[in-house]
Motif scaffolding. Structure first.
Motif, PDB file in Angstrom:
ATOM      1  N   VAL A 330      42.745  39.365  39.075  1.00  0.00           N
ATOM      2  CA  VAL A 330      41.522  38.754  39.621  1.00  0.00           C
ATOM      3  C   VAL A 330      41.121  37.533  38.798  1.00  0.00           C
ATOM      4  N   GLU A 336      40.938  38.274  45.635  1.00  0.00           N
ATOM      5  CA  GLU A 336      39.862  39.197  45.966  1.00  0.00           C
ATOM      6  C   GLU A 336      40.156  40.572  45.371  1.00  0.00           C
ATOM      7  N   ARG A 337      39.164  41.173  44.710  1.00  0.00           N
ATOM      8  CA  ARG A 337      39.350  42.410  43.964  1.00  0.00           C
ATOM      9  C   ARG A 337      39.926  43.528  44.827  1.00  0.00           C
TER      10      ARG A 337
END
Length: 442
Positions: A330, A336-337
């Motif tokens: 990340v 995007e996590r």
């Protein structure tokens, strides 16, 4: 790029860090490492390892993380020492490897919760373990466990990890206290306490090569050191938190949970099969305790409570093991996590199929005996001899610790920690090599 997440409070960080430390290492591994390595003699060496080596090492990881505000890999470059990035990479790799086999053991716990409800393991604990510990059942339970882990990490630092651990850690403490209190009423409990608390120091002298690496590896594993986890967690901290104070709370709480596990497990074993039957491989905890529950009044209910505690402990650590590589991707890639957590978790699931078919011992010893000592050695050398000014400055932020104490810590990290880890690494690598060459893992 989106703003980097932080903990919502100091308590949130402490719960998360304690959650990472309080895992299967405390409740599954610790009592049975103790039983396999001389009882109270191992306990003495373990406690020395925790407070003399583990506590100073936790401060190393916290200073790197908070100073850099980065994950365990990127932290070194952020501090201006890009040549040391490999040190963090070793830790993240160890975290990923551990997640793969740890999730398999977490799957065993799920199977035992089901077995507690149905009573399936009460008749023949060994046969039940054989039916759930390897093969398609183990793979399926492994999939469920890692899916829950992915779900928590995907929700983020505050909404996922912090919220989950704020619930799980108090639950673990309350349930363990209850189990330990109940176990104290069992006939024969005194024999369990004696084995657990009355050290025979001759055992240390005669089994030094086995006890020391086991105790050091247990200390690193149970405190989540060498994984890059504590670097990542500290990177979400504010500058006004006291690193020595937070570390002391985390180490003490973690040790309390480990000791409570012993106070619950040894009286149960002494009242049924005997403490000597607790020694053995990765699955012995499940066989010995499940067999003991089958011999006790209300054993099915007690078993359910114990394995629920074990599940909370397993999850509180597995989310930190996934967070270490997730935070790296990340931070470095800006991805995007949720996508990252799913992707890394899926790869860990695939890698975990091997331990789900009988290779837990190989993965466990690779991490305990080799990867964790190597990772700890390099970060100790980095802080002790390379980034010492930055570390000392960071250690003093938000705390009342004096210059004399920071100086002692720095020289301890420079000299004592590396020597202890090098001895441990030598003994651990020797043991791991012996296991490979004798076919013990295959």
């Amino acid at each position: 790029m989106a703003q980097r997440e932080t903990w919502t409070s100091r308590a949130g960080f402490i719960f998360a860090a304690v959650g990472s430390a309080v895992g299967l290492g405390n409740i599954w591994s610790f009592p049975f490492q103790t039983a396999s390595n001389g009882g109270a003699a191992f306990l003495v060496v373990y406690l020395l390892a925790v407070f003399l080596i583990g506590f100073p090492t936790m401060l190393i990881e916290f200073t790197i993380g908070r100073r850099s505000k980065q994950n365990a890999v990127s932290a070194f470059a952020e501090l201006g020492y890009g040549d040391w990035t490999f040190a963090g990479a070793i830790g993240v790799f160890a975290s990923f490897i551990t997640l793969a086999f740890y999730s398999v053991v977490g799957g065993w716990v799920i199977s035992y919760i089901v077995g507690s409800v149905t009573g399936a393991y009460l008749g023949d604990a060994g046969a039940y373990f054989g039916s759930v510990s390897s093969g398609l059942v183990a793979v399926g339970a492994h999939a469920v466990f890692i899916a829950v882990t992915i779900g928590i990490v995907a929700f983020g630092v505050a909404d996922g990890i912090e919220r989950a651990t704020k619930f799980m850690i108090p639950a673990i403490l309350v349930l363990l206290v209850g189990l330990a209190a109940w176990a104290s009423t069992l006939p024969g409990a005194g024999a369990g306490y004696s084995y657990y608390l009355s050290p025979d120091f001759s055992v240390i002298a005669s089994n030094f090569a086995d006890i020391v690496p086991a105790a050091m590896g247990q200390a690193f594993f149970t405190l989540s050191l060498g994984f890059g986890v504590m670097i990542a967690y500290a990177s979400y901290l504010g500058r006004d938190d006291s690193l020595p104070g937070d570390s002391a709370i985390i180490v003490v709480l973690n040790t309390i949970v480990a000791l409570l596990a012993g106070f619950a497990v040894f009286p149960i074993l002494a009242a049924t099969s005997g403490v000597g039957d607790a020694s053995g491989g990765a699955g012995t905890a499940f066989i010995a305790l499940a067999g003991a529950f089958g011999q006790l009044p209300a054993g099915q209910i007690i078993g359910l409570v114990f394995f629920v505690v074990l599940l909370f402990a397993a999850l509180s650590s597995s989310i930190s093991l996934l967070e270490a590589p997730t935070s790296y991707v990340v931070d470095s890639q800006g991805m995007e996590r949720r996508t990252v957590a799913i992707g890394i978790g899926a790869v860990a699931f695939v890698l975990g199929i091997a331990p789900a078919y009988g290779y837990v011992g190989l993965f466990n010893d690779l991490v305990f005996n080799v990867l964790l000592p190597v990772a700890v050695l390099f970060i100790a050398l980095f802080v002790g001899w390379v980034a010492n000014r930055e570390a000392v400055d960071e250690l003093g932020r938000g705390s009342s610790i004096g210059e004399g104490a920071t100086t002692i810590w720095l020289w301890w990290v420079r000299i004592v920690v590396p020597i202890a880890v090098i001895v441990t690494l030598y003994l651990g690598v020797t043991s791991f090599y012996t296991g490979l060459t004798t076919g013990a893992y295959f």
